[in-house]
Design an enzyme around this catalytic site. Structure first.
Site, mmCIF file in Angstrom:
data_model
loop_
_atom_site.group_PDB
_atom_site.id
_atom_site.type_symbol
_atom_site.label_atom_id
_atom_site.label_comp_id
_atom_site.label_asym_id
_atom_site.label_seq_id
_atom_site.Cartn_x
_atom_site.Cartn_y
_atom_site.Cartn_z
ATOM 1 N N CYS A 107 3.420 3.126 -3.168
ATOM 2 C CA CYS A 107 2.942 3.507 -1.839
ATOM 3 C C CYS A 107 1.703 4.400 -1.805
ATOM 4 O O CYS A 107 0.656 4.015 -1.275
ATOM 5 C CB CYS A 107 4.065 4.199 -1.068
ATOM 6 N N ASP A 135 1.723 -2.908 1.381
ATOM 7 C CA ASP A 135 1.148 -1.896 0.484
ATOM 8 C C ASP A 135 1.408 -2.182 -0.986
ATOM 9 O O ASP A 135 0.742 -1.643 -1.854
ATOM 10 C CB ASP A 135 1.641 -0.493 0.851
ATOM 11 N N ASN A 136 2.381 -3.019 -1.287
ATOM 12 C CA ASN A 136 2.671 -3.439 -2.666
ATOM 13 C C ASN A 136 3.746 -4.512 -2.619
ATOM 14 O O ASN A 136 4.212 -4.890 -1.538
ATOM 15 C CB ASN A 136 3.115 -2.258 -3.555
ATOM 16 N N HIS A 173 10.928 -1.106 3.445
ATOM 17 C CA HIS A 173 11.266 -0.114 2.429
ATOM 18 C C HIS A 173 12.735 0.309 2.572
ATOM 19 O O HIS A 173 13.257 0.382 3.681
ATOM 20 C CB HIS A 173 10.353 1.110 2.602
ATOM 21 N N ARG A 205 -2.088 3.265 -0.508
ATOM 22 C CA ARG A 205 -2.572 3.667 0.808
ATOM 23 C C ARG A 205 -3.848 4.505 0.701
ATOM 24 O O ARG A 205 -4.716 4.434 1.574
ATOM 25 C CB ARG A 205 -1.462 4.419 1.545
ATOM 26 N N SER A 258 7.558 8.348 3.081
ATOM 27 C CA SER A 258 8.563 7.293 3.215
ATOM 28 C C SER A 258 9.836 7.818 3.860
ATOM 29 O O SER A 258 10.215 8.976 3.649
ATOM 30 C CB SER A 258 8.905 6.709 1.839
ATOM 31 N N LYS A 305 7.427 -4.509 -7.179
ATOM 32 C CA LYS A 305 6.897 -3.168 -6.961
ATOM 33 C C LYS A 305 6.944 -2.353 -8.252
ATOM 34 O O LYS A 305 7.915 -2.406 -9.005
ATOM 35 C CB LYS A 305 7.713 -2.464 -5.877
ATOM 36 N N HIS A 328 1.863 9.087 4.220
ATOM 37 C CA HIS A 328 2.132 9.191 2.776
ATOM 38 C C HIS A 328 0.911 9.551 1.923
ATOM 39 O O HIS A 328 0.799 9.141 0.761
ATOM 40 C CB HIS A 328 2.780 7.910 2.233
ATOM 41 N N LYS A 341 3.893 5.331 9.002
ATOM 42 C CA LYS A 341 3.961 6.075 7.733
ATOM 43 C C LYS A 341 2.561 6.427 7.223
ATOM 44 O O LYS A 341 1.693 5.560 7.116
ATOM 45 C CB LYS A 341 4.702 5.226 6.702
ATOM 46 N N ASP A 391 5.706 -2.133 4.290
ATOM 47 C CA ASP A 391 6.047 -1.269 3.164
ATOM 48 C C ASP A 391 6.991 -2.001 2.214
ATOM 49 O O ASP A 391 8.146 -2.276 2.561
ATOM 50 C CB ASP A 391 6.726 0.003 3.713
ATOM 51 N N ASP A 392 6.492 -2.366 1.035
ATOM 52 C CA ASP A 392 7.294 -3.058 0.021
ATOM 53 C C ASP A 392 7.630 -4.498 0.417
ATOM 54 O O ASP A 392 8.726 -4.992 0.116
ATOM 55 C CB ASP A 392 8.610 -2.317 -0.274
#
Length: 479
Positions: free
Chosen positions: A76, A299-300, A225, A80, A159, A317, A136, A134, A37-38
């Site tokens: 996010c 995810d990014n 994240h 996803r 998140s 991001k 989301h 996660k 995540d991130d």
């Protein structure tokens, strides 16, 4: 003749059950997707990062490092949604949440239950499916992963910063953070320091329980994240002053101090590497190494705080520069995916659904448009990318398109910048005025694709009177 009749009968049964016979292809593998995540393009050792990631680096050496791998959105929720469905987020009305660019707690919007996820595709041909971490894509009962093809879920519906200690909670009024097992709330506001260890433990247990049958495991890490929470074993090299500030924050129940917690970034990357190692070690211990395709990515891009790294890429991001949407990716399947390669073909997260379907012998529904492509030949035969273009959305706005090495950025419907990514991966040299003909060709591609999205889009799911999940929610209903 009798043998031929049996073969025909077997093929008919496979067809009717939705299975496409492999016809000499590789055996059906297990699938594991590990999504961080991130995490930025430059946050792994094998991508030039400064933090040591020996397990992921070894995974890359035993598989392939994908250097032109894109997610379909720079934040996010839409990213996803694209991974799960094989579609650009705008096509399925998941480019934003109701109140923000991502879904928040008690959002009345979520991934439409009529969409077909990777989990549903694989479940249709006998795979056991589990998500740990996660989600989301909606926190209301109709949107939970157990309603979207997953047999097991242990984690949180959004998140881990969407909770009452968020620095801006006076604005958002977030509810307590729910930890779910299936559709039952186990805890509210769990200790996040141990969350990576807990979801990793459940992922390992899932592999062990399904070692004798095909499975799909989605390990959706919460790290890195914000706010950064790292287990004690990974904090031994953290300066004492930082430890003292964190302890004071916890004791006083103060809002998350991201400025202090951001100092944990390299230790968070190390814990991710440990988590990946636990999964890979389990496969080896159980004799599943050559039976399992493992895909690692983010995810990014990284948040723009100077801690995460986009490497040579511009942006972070939330942006449609390369640093926001080109992310690190590693794929490994010993004996089937050639080892030690660096693959720079254009590949997207949306491609996982059709590729996994092909390998599992499952059918991709023909009654809906998807944007992902089968990339198996790209991974194994050095075939060209099946994508003749890639489109960069920020929320509902199509801001850029890439065709070959060329990337066009538009503003107010007009060309604003043109980059040659083969020569300028950092997007520093705008060559728009030198190549107006190329810019016009790419602008036409944007207009054409916008028309296609408009003509072939589907709605998100919506519920009335959404409620925050709490201890009153269990087994699919509010008590």
């Amino acid at each position: 003749m009798k043998g031929r009749t049996c073969s025909i009968l077997a093929a008919m049964i496979a067809f009717l059950s939705g299975v496409v016979p492999a016809l000499g292809g590789p055996p059906r593998p297990n699938f594991i997707v590990i999504l961080t995540d991130d995490q930025g393009y430059g946050d792994l050792g094998c991508f030039g990062g400064k933090v040591k990631t020996p397990r992921i680096d070894r995974m890359a050496a035993e598989g392939q490092r994908l250097t032109s791998f894109y997610v379909a959105a720079p934040v996010c929720t839409p990213s996803r949604a694209a991974l799960m469905t094989g579609c650009y987020p705008k096509r399925i009305d998941m480019a934003t949440g109701s109140r923000l660019a991502v879904l928040l707690d008690a959002d009345h919007k979520g991934l439409n239950p009529s969409e077909i996820t990777i989990a549903e595709v694989l479940k249709s041909v006998g795979y056991r499916t589990g998500i740990f971490g996660k989600w989301h894509l909606g926190d209301q009962p109709a949107f939970l992963p157990t309603r979207q093809g997953f047999d097991e879920f242990f984690g949180m519906p959004y998140s881990w910063d969407i909770h009452p200690t968020h620095p801006n909670n006076k604005k958002y009024h977030f509810s307590p953070l729910p930890l779910l097992d299936g559709e039952t709330v186990l805890e509210l506001d769990p200790d996040l320091d141990f969350m990576t260890a807990r979801i990793t433990q459940r992922a390992v247990a899932f592999i062990e329980a399904n070692k004798d049958r095909p499975f799909f495991l989605y390990l959706a890490e919460f790290l890195p994240h914000r706010p950064l929470h790292v287990a004690p074993p990974f904090l031994k090299n953290v300066p004492q002053a930082i430890k003292d500030q964190l302890a004071a924050e916890v004791q006083s129940h103060a809002p998350d101090n991201n400025k202090v917690r951001d100092e944990l970034y390299p230790y968070a990357i190390e814990e991710i590497d440990w988590s990946v190692g636990q999964v890979l070690d389990t496969l080896k211990r159980l004799g599943l190494d050559d039976k399992t395709l493992v895909f690692f990515t983010s995810d990014n891009g990284p948040i723009g705080n100077g801690k995460g790294s986009a490497g040579p890429l511009r942006g972070s991001k939330g942006t449609t520069y390369e640093g926001g949407m080109r992310v690190p990716a590693v794929v490994r399947w010993p004996g089937h995916i050639p080892a030690g390669r660096v693959n720079d073909k254009l590949i997207t997260a949306m491609d996982l659904l059709p590729t996994f379907a092909r390998l599992a012998g499952a059918r991709v529904p023909k009654d809906r448009v998807i944007d992902g492509k089968d990339i198996w030949p790209v991974l194994t035969e050095d075939a060209p990318s099946p994508h003749d273009a890639f489109f960069y959305y920020r929320e509902n706005t199509l801001e850029c398109v890439r065709v070959g090495p060329w990337k066009l950025r538009v503003e107010a419907g007009k060309p604003a910048a043109l980059y040659n990514l083969d020569e300028d991966i950092g997007e520093r040299n705008n060559v728009l005025h030198a190549h107006p003909d190329i810019a016009e060709q790419l602008l036409a591609r944007i207009k054409k694709f916008n028309d296609d999205i408009t003509s072939h889009s589907r709605p998100a799911g919506y519920v009335e009177n959404p409620k925050p999940l709490s201890a009153r929610y269990t087994n699919g209903g509010f008590q």
